[in-house]
Motif scaffolding. Structure first.
Motif, mmCIF file in Angstrom:
data_model
loop_
_atom_site.group_PDB
_atom_site.id
_atom_site.type_symbol
_atom_site.label_atom_id
_atom_site.label_comp_id
_atom_site.label_asym_id
_atom_site.label_seq_id
_atom_site.Cartn_x
_atom_site.Cartn_y
_atom_site.Cartn_z
ATOM 1 N N LYS A 1 53.639 36.847 -1.160
ATOM 2 C CA LYS A 1 54.383 37.954 -1.756
ATOM 3 C C LYS A 1 54.141 38.102 -3.262
ATOM 4 O O LYS A 1 54.143 39.234 -3.777
ATOM 5 C CB LYS A 1 55.879 37.791 -1.465
ATOM 6 N N PRO A 2 53.935 37.006 -4.031
ATOM 7 C CA PRO A 2 53.618 37.188 -5.458
ATOM 8 C C PRO A 2 52.323 37.977 -5.696
ATOM 9 O O PRO A 2 52.086 38.458 -6.803
ATOM 10 C CB PRO A 2 53.493 35.748 -5.972
ATOM 11 N N LYS A 3 51.486 38.092 -4.670
ATOM 12 C CA LYS A 3 50.227 38.825 -4.801
ATOM 13 C C LYS A 3 50.379 40.302 -4.426
ATOM 14 O O LYS A 3 49.401 41.054 -4.460
ATOM 15 C CB LYS A 3 49.144 38.187 -3.915
ATOM 16 N N ASN A 4 51.591 40.718 -4.053
ATOM 17 C CA ASN A 4 51.815 42.137 -3.749
ATOM 18 C C ASN A 4 51.394 42.992 -4.940
ATOM 19 O O ASN A 4 51.556 42.599 -6.098
ATOM 20 C CB ASN A 4 53.290 42.396 -3.441
ATOM 21 N N THR A 5 50.882 44.188 -4.647
ATOM 22 C CA THR A 5 50.383 45.029 -5.733
ATOM 23 C C THR A 5 50.557 46.497 -5.355
ATOM 24 O O THR A 5 51.172 46.825 -4.339
ATOM 25 C CB THR A 5 48.899 44.720 -6.027
ATOM 26 N N GLN A 6 50.012 47.363 -6.168
ATOM 27 C CA GLN A 6 50.021 48.785 -5.874
ATOM 28 C C GLN A 6 48.718 49.400 -6.360
ATOM 29 O O GLN A 6 48.043 48.839 -7.220
ATOM 30 C CB GLN A 6 51.203 49.485 -6.559
ATOM 31 N N ILE A 7 48.370 50.535 -5.769
ATOM 32 C CA ILE A 7 47.187 51.260 -6.219
ATOM 33 C C ILE A 7 47.614 52.690 -6.531
ATOM 34 O O ILE A 7 48.553 53.213 -5.938
ATOM 35 C CB ILE A 7 46.060 51.247 -5.166
ATOM 36 N N ASP A 8 46.916 53.298 -7.472
ATOM 37 C CA ASP A 8 47.212 54.674 -7.841
ATOM 38 C C ASP A 8 46.123 55.599 -7.287
ATOM 39 O O ASP A 8 45.242 55.172 -6.562
ATOM 40 C CB ASP A 8 47.344 54.820 -9.361
ATOM 41 N N LYS A 9 46.215 56.855 -7.630
ATOM 42 C CA LYS A 9 45.238 57.869 -7.204
ATOM 43 C C LYS A 9 45.125 57.956 -5.679
ATOM 44 O O LYS A 9 44.053 58.174 -5.128
ATOM 45 C CB LYS A 9 43.860 57.601 -7.824
ATOM 46 N N SER A 10 46.248 57.772 -4.978
ATOM 47 C CA SER A 10 46.259 57.862 -3.513
ATOM 48 C C SER A 10 47.338 58.844 -3.081
ATOM 49 O O SER A 10 48.516 58.629 -3.371
ATOM 50 C CB SER A 10 46.531 56.487 -2.893
ATOM 51 N N ASP A 11 46.955 59.887 -2.396
ATOM 52 C CA ASP A 11 47.929 60.894 -1.974
ATOM 53 C C ASP A 11 48.465 60.632 -0.578
ATOM 54 O O ASP A 11 49.308 61.377 -0.078
ATOM 55 C CB ASP A 11 47.318 62.295 -2.036
ATOM 56 N N SER A 12 47.985 59.556 0.089
ATOM 57 C CA SER A 12 48.480 59.233 1.415
ATOM 58 C C SER A 12 48.288 57.753 1.702
ATOM 59 O O SER A 12 47.531 57.066 1.004
ATOM 60 C CB SER A 12 47.761 60.068 2.481
ATOM 61 N N ALA A 13 48.987 57.279 2.722
ATOM 62 C CA ALA A 13 48.877 55.878 3.141
ATOM 63 C C ALA A 13 48.811 55.820 4.656
ATOM 64 O O ALA A 13 49.589 56.476 5.345
ATOM 65 C CB ALA A 13 50.060 55.070 2.623
ATOM 66 N N SER A 14 47.867 55.032 5.185
ATOM 67 C CA SER A 14 47.720 54.875 6.631
ATOM 68 C C SER A 14 48.530 53.669 7.109
ATOM 69 O O SER A 14 48.705 52.696 6.381
ATOM 70 C CB SER A 14 46.248 54.691 6.997
ATOM 71 N N TYR A 15 49.002 53.739 8.355
ATOM 72 C CA TYR A 15 49.738 52.622 8.943
ATOM 73 C C TYR A 15 49.573 52.666 10.461
ATOM 74 O O TYR A 15 49.234 53.691 11.047
ATOM 75 C CB TYR A 15 51.214 52.668 8.549
ATOM 76 N N PHE A 16 49.831 51.506 11.102
ATOM 77 C CA PHE A 16 49.746 51.415 12.553
ATOM 78 C C PHE A 16 51.084 51.839 13.148
ATOM 79 O O PHE A 16 52.096 51.142 13.009
ATOM 80 C CB PHE A 16 49.409 49.989 12.991
ATOM 81 N N SER A 17 51.097 52.983 13.796
ATOM 82 C CA SER A 17 52.329 53.477 14.406
ATOM 83 C C SER A 17 52.563 52.875 15.792
ATOM 84 O O SER A 17 53.667 52.929 16.316
ATOM 85 C CB SER A 17 52.288 55.004 14.511
ATOM 86 N N ARG A 18 51.502 52.298 16.375
ATOM 87 C CA ARG A 18 51.635 51.668 17.688
ATOM 88 C C ARG A 18 50.722 50.463 17.768
ATOM 89 O O ARG A 18 49.532 50.544 17.467
ATOM 90 C CB ARG A 18 51.276 52.668 18.799
ATOM 91 N N PHE A 19 51.280 49.325 18.174
ATOM 92 C CA PHE A 19 50.504 48.109 18.423
ATOM 93 C C PHE A 19 51.357 47.182 19.279
ATOM 94 O O PHE A 19 52.569 47.386 19.443
ATOM 95 C CB PHE A 19 50.066 47.426 17.123
ATOM 96 N N GLU A 20 50.734 46.152 19.826
ATOM 97 C CA GLU A 20 51.442 45.226 20.698
ATOM 98 C C GLU A 20 52.120 44.156 19.856
ATOM 99 O O GLU A 20 51.481 43.182 19.445
ATOM 100 C CB GLU A 20 50.471 44.600 21.697
ATOM 101 N N ALA A 21 53.406 44.324 19.614
ATOM 102 C CA ALA A 21 54.131 43.416 18.725
ATOM 103 C C ALA A 21 54.142 41.989 19.250
ATOM 104 O O ALA A 21 54.176 41.028 18.460
ATOM 105 C CB ALA A 21 55.563 43.920 18.526
ATOM 106 N N GLU A 22 54.090 41.825 20.586
ATOM 107 C CA GLU A 22 54.155 40.477 21.148
ATOM 108 C C GLU A 22 52.824 39.734 21.029
ATOM 109 O O GLU A 22 52.787 38.501 21.056
ATOM 110 C CB GLU A 22 54.586 40.525 22.615
ATOM 111 N N ASN A 23 51.722 40.471 20.890
ATOM 112 C CA ASN A 23 50.401 39.846 20.797
ATOM 113 C C ASN A 23 49.770 39.984 19.412
ATOM 114 O O ASN A 23 49.062 39.092 18.950
ATOM 115 C CB ASN A 23 49.454 40.457 21.837
ATOM 116 N N HIS A 24 50.034 41.102 18.753
ATOM 117 C CA HIS A 24 49.440 41.357 17.443
ATOM 118 C C HIS A 24 50.389 40.879 16.341
ATOM 119 O O HIS A 24 51.608 41.000 16.463
ATOM 120 C CB HIS A 24 49.151 42.848 17.264
ATOM 121 N N LYS A 25 49.812 40.372 15.270
ATOM 122 C CA LYS A 25 50.623 39.801 14.191
ATOM 123 C C LYS A 25 50.536 40.677 12.948
ATOM 124 O O LYS A 25 49.441 40.955 12.449
ATOM 125 C CB LYS A 25 50.134 38.386 13.869
#
Length: 401
Positions: free
Chosen positions: A156-180
């Motif tokens: 968590k101390p390595k958390n950061t941010q980037i600028d010049k980005s108008d959008s962010a991608s994320y996984f809306s569906r994945f297998e929570a029991e198998n994927h970490k």
């Protein structure tokens, strides 16, 4: 001071004045194209990341892959023509949309054999997402800022941010029991953007913010620490860095096409200094040639001995063991003849190309496949021997027999 020297000095002073005036009034622009080219020093190239990889994976072999995964892994497998079996970490940052179904299958086979596949892009080929049962969505951001967060408390101390980005991608569906879930965006635990997917005997790491690996972000503040955190999940094994699209597609960067002089010519001051040096050299030669140049004797032109010349050059290559040159030339001439005889595109020597060549040439598909696969294998090698040259010659003769 003679008149010649005065003329040269006046011309030089005029050019210098013009260069300073043009340079002062010029507007320098920054190229923000997301090339992800490992040879590009532009903001969104990845040359810094590429140079740091050997330090992060100390003692491991690093190979830059200029071939599609299908061709490379086919050659460098237990049943292929390669000089080794590919094992370790395969890293692909940006531009993953070039991957075809055959490439995705080879990457999955590579991971399934106990290796590690790491990919970072805004989205991934649909065939890969379907196989892993994943869905990617994009969400608009505020103030062009994207927060990048780790799940592991030590990172968590390595958390950061980037600028010049108008959008962010994320996984809306994945297998929570198998994927970490390893990371998420904008402090939202439901917006996973870094995922670990077990696959048979290996692992696949999928990351949805490739810009963090670019020169601009790695060199800004402490953002490089986030990159270190991401790569800490990869085992300390050999690195295979994907550069297929960056090498062949000029839209992704011009590092392979331009010479070192091109950068200087882009800088106005250096450009005018270079042209001035060339002009002064030319003037010096012109004014001095009148006094020092001797009469050039007439030399009888040589007879046209083209065939003898070709034999001499080929013998020279062969006797000096320059097998690489001969192999490159034979492949080039062979593919050129295919283009001219059968009107086929030889850019991608894949299964589709093999089928078309067999149909148009009337040759057996086994003969064509054996010849093309051997050429693909030769293109993956850096060192060549006489046996490679002889085998290539036999394959080509068999094709035309």
């Amino acid at each position: 001071m003679n008149k010649t020297l005065i003329v040269i000095l006046v011309i030089a002073a005029t050019i210098i004045t013009i260069a300073i005036t043009v340079d002062y009034g010029s507007n320098r622009t920054v190229d923000w194209t997301e090339s992800y080219n490992e040879k590009s020093n532009k903001p969104y190239g990845v040359s810094v990341f590429y140079k740091e990889l050997p330090k992060l994976f100390d003692g491991q072999l690093m190979k830059t892959i200029y071939y599609s995964p299908y061709n490379y892994f086919y050659a460098n497998s237990e049943d292929g023509y390669g000089d080794h079996v590919a094992e370790g970490n395969y890293i692909l940052v940006g531009n993953s949309d070039y991957l075809e179904l055959a490439d995705v299958e080879e990457l999955l086979i590579f991971a399934g054999r106990g290796n590690t596949l790491f990919m970072s892009d805004y989205n991934f080929p649909q065939s890969l997402l379907d196989t892993l049962n994943l869905t990617v969505k994009v969400r608009k951001t505020q103030d062009s800022i994207v927060e990048l967060n780790f799940v592991h408390p030590h990172l968590k101390p390595k958390n950061t941010q980037i600028d010049k980005s108008d959008s962010a991608s994320y996984f809306s569906r994945f297998e929570a029991e198998n994927h970490k879930t390893l990371g998420y965006v904008n402090n939202d635990l439901n917006s996973t953007n870094f995922l670990e997917v077990p696959f048979e005997d290996g692992k696949i790491f999928l990351h949805l913010e490739p810009k963090i690996f670019t020169n601009y972000n790695i060199l800004k503040d402490d953002r490089y620490q986030y990159v270190e955190g991401v790569l800490s999940y990869l085992p300390n094994e050999n690195i295979y860095f994907d550069s297929y699209t960056k090498f062949f597609d000029s839209n992704y960067g011009d590092a392979e096409e331009k010479s070192n002089l091109s950068w200087f010519l882009q800088q106005t001051s250096f450009k005018w200094a270079w042209y001035l040096a060339l002009l002064l050299t030319f003037l010096f030669m012109v004014f001095n040639a009148k006094r020092r140049q001797r009469i050039i004797p007439i030399i009888k032109p040589l007879e046209n001995t083209t065939v003898g010349f070709v034999k001499t050059i080929s013998n020279l290559y062969y006797e000096t063991q320059d097998h690489k040159n001969l192999i490159d030339k034979k492949i080039t001439y062979f593919l050129e003849k295919i283009r001219s005889d059968y009107n086929l595109d030889t850019t991608n020597l894949n299964e589709e190309f093999i089928t078309k060549l067999s149909q148009k040439s009337g040759k057996k598909i086994e003969t064509v496949k054996k010849t093309i696969n051997f050429i693909n294998w030769l293109r993956t090698k850096n060192e060549f021997f006489e046996d490679n040259l002889l085998k290539l010659n036999r394959h080509i003769e068999e094709f035309y027999s």
